[in-house]
Write an enzyme that holds these catalytic residues in place. Sequence first.
Site, PDB file in Angstrom:
ATOM      1  N   ASP A  22      29.032  39.697  63.853  1.00  0.00           N
ATOM      2  CA  ASP A  22      28.829  38.717  64.700  1.00  0.00           C
ATOM      3  C   ASP A  22      26.812  39.016  64.617  1.00  0.00           C
ATOM      4  OD1 ASP A  22      28.670  36.871  67.032  1.00  0.00           O
ATOM      5  OD2 ASP A  22      29.592  38.187  68.731  1.00  0.00           O
ATOM      6  N   HIS A  39      22.480  33.740  58.952  1.00  0.00           N
ATOM      7  CA  HIS A  39      23.735  33.265  58.365  1.00  0.00           C
ATOM      8  C   HIS A  39      23.598  34.042  56.833  1.00  0.00           C
ATOM      9  CE1 HIS A  39      25.768  32.008  61.891  1.00  0.00           C
ATOM     10  NE2 HIS A  39      24.786  30.844  61.370  1.00  0.00           N
ATOM     11  N   LEU A 133      39.851  46.832  45.930  1.00  0.00           N
ATOM     12  CA  LEU A 133      40.594  46.295  47.017  1.00  0.00           C
ATOM     13  C   LEU A 133      41.093  45.028  47.877  1.00  0.00           C
ATOM     14  CD1 LEU A 133      38.927  46.522  49.942  1.00  0.00           C
ATOM     15  CD2 LEU A 133      37.115  45.821  49.427  1.00  0.00           C
TER      16      LEU A 133
HETATM   17  C1  FPP Z   1      28.464  35.106  63.922  1.00  0.00           C
HETATM   18  O1  FPP Z   1      27.236  35.343  63.575  1.00  0.00           O
HETATM   19  C2  FPP Z   1      28.535  34.962  62.454  1.00  0.00           C
HETATM   20  C3  FPP Z   1      29.646  33.540  61.702  1.00  0.00           C
HETATM   21  C4  FPP Z   1      30.409  32.799  62.673  1.00  0.00           C
HETATM   22  C5  FPP Z   1      30.256  33.741  60.779  1.00  0.00           C
HETATM   23  C6  FPP Z   1      29.664  34.894  60.428  1.00  0.00           C
HETATM   24  C7  FPP Z   1      29.118  34.230  58.420  1.00  0.00           C
HETATM   25  C8  FPP Z   1      28.931  34.924  57.518  1.00  0.00           C
HETATM   26  C9  FPP Z   1      28.386  36.478  57.706  1.00  0.00           C
HETATM   27  C10 FPP Z   1      27.526  34.339  56.949  1.00  0.00           C
HETATM   28  C11 FPP Z   1      28.942  33.370  55.466  1.00  0.00           C
HETATM   29  C12 FPP Z   1      30.160  34.218  54.945  1.00  0.00           C
HETATM   30  C13 FPP Z   1      30.680  33.634  53.980  1.00  0.00           C
HETATM   31  C14 FPP Z   1      31.769  34.736  54.073  1.00  0.00           C
HETATM   32  C15 FPP Z   1      30.384  33.309  53.207  1.00  0.00           C
HETATM   33  P1  FPP Z   1      26.028  34.145  65.149  1.00  0.00           P
HETATM   34  O2  FPP Z   1      26.254  32.666  64.463  1.00  0.00           O
HETATM   35  O3  FPP Z   1      27.384  33.360  66.063  1.00  0.00           O
HETATM   36  O4  FPP Z   1      25.389  34.720  66.050  1.00  0.00           O
HETATM   37  P2  FPP Z   1      24.859  34.767  67.264  1.00  0.00           P
HETATM   38  O5  FPP Z   1      26.028  35.191  68.373  1.00  0.00           O
HETATM   39  O6  FPP Z   1      23.689  35.719  67.352  1.00  0.00           O
HETATM   40  O7  FPP Z   1      24.170  34.038  67.750  1.00  0.00           O
END
Ligand code: FPP
Length: 256
Positions: A22, A39, A133
Amino acid sequence: MAKTEKDLVPSPLPRHVAIIMDGNGRWARNRRLPRQAGHVNGITAVRNVVEAANEIGLSYLTLYAFSTQNWRRPPTEVAHLMGLFRHYFRQDIERLRADNVRVRIVGAREGLEGDIARMIEEAENLTRANSGLNLTFAFNYGGREELAAAARAIARDVKAGKRDPESVTPESFAGYLQTAGLPDPDLVIRTSGERRVSNFLLWQAAYAEYVFTETLWPDFGRRDLVAALAEYAQRERRFGSVEDDEPSPKAAGGEP
Ligand code: FPP
């Protein structure tokens, strides 16, 4: 020989670590960048953590990559996340295979674009024989949706006469979950200072320890993983029981 950072691995290690990644959006906002940039840098963190987990010798690592509820985000952000997922698998699957990593994806396959569903299947098939893993991505995943799907599957089996309702136990129920065959997570880490479970591994994390860190996901690396493992190593896990050295009422001959 002098000890390096690599030698400092806490003990005991959890067998299964699951991470709610997150803070990508806030990471980008702090830099006045579009959310997409968060992202993209989140992928770098995924690579760093997978490499660290492999090197530390963790057996199971599960990453929450896209929740059932993430479809509610603006269509451009959803499309970007899908594109990143494609990009990550195209770029990394060969290296993961060579590094003896076994890749699995849990979550609903229905509703995914055809090429992504095929890519997931290929990644699982390509790495099925690997013994290092166990890397699982929770993708199009929701804990309540998974539990409802398991209940439907049990109901179908009962209706077909394949199962007696009385035979449904926690152990047999777990076999209907998308995580069947994976051990329960011992440690769940959530980044970015949020302290919520967000529909992640609701059944499986019944006895997990939680570690919450302020680090935003794109900044999360080996050091943060080791810090979380160190915190886990300090915790006393009792699984609803009492301390080992305290005689139980039964053993002491007392009242239960
Ligand atoms: C939360 O950050 C994260 C996600 C919605 C998904 C996680 C995705 C990645 C790490 C990239 C893609 C992953 C792979 C495995 C290809 P947020 O957008 O909710 O952050 P915020 O709460 O600060 O808005």
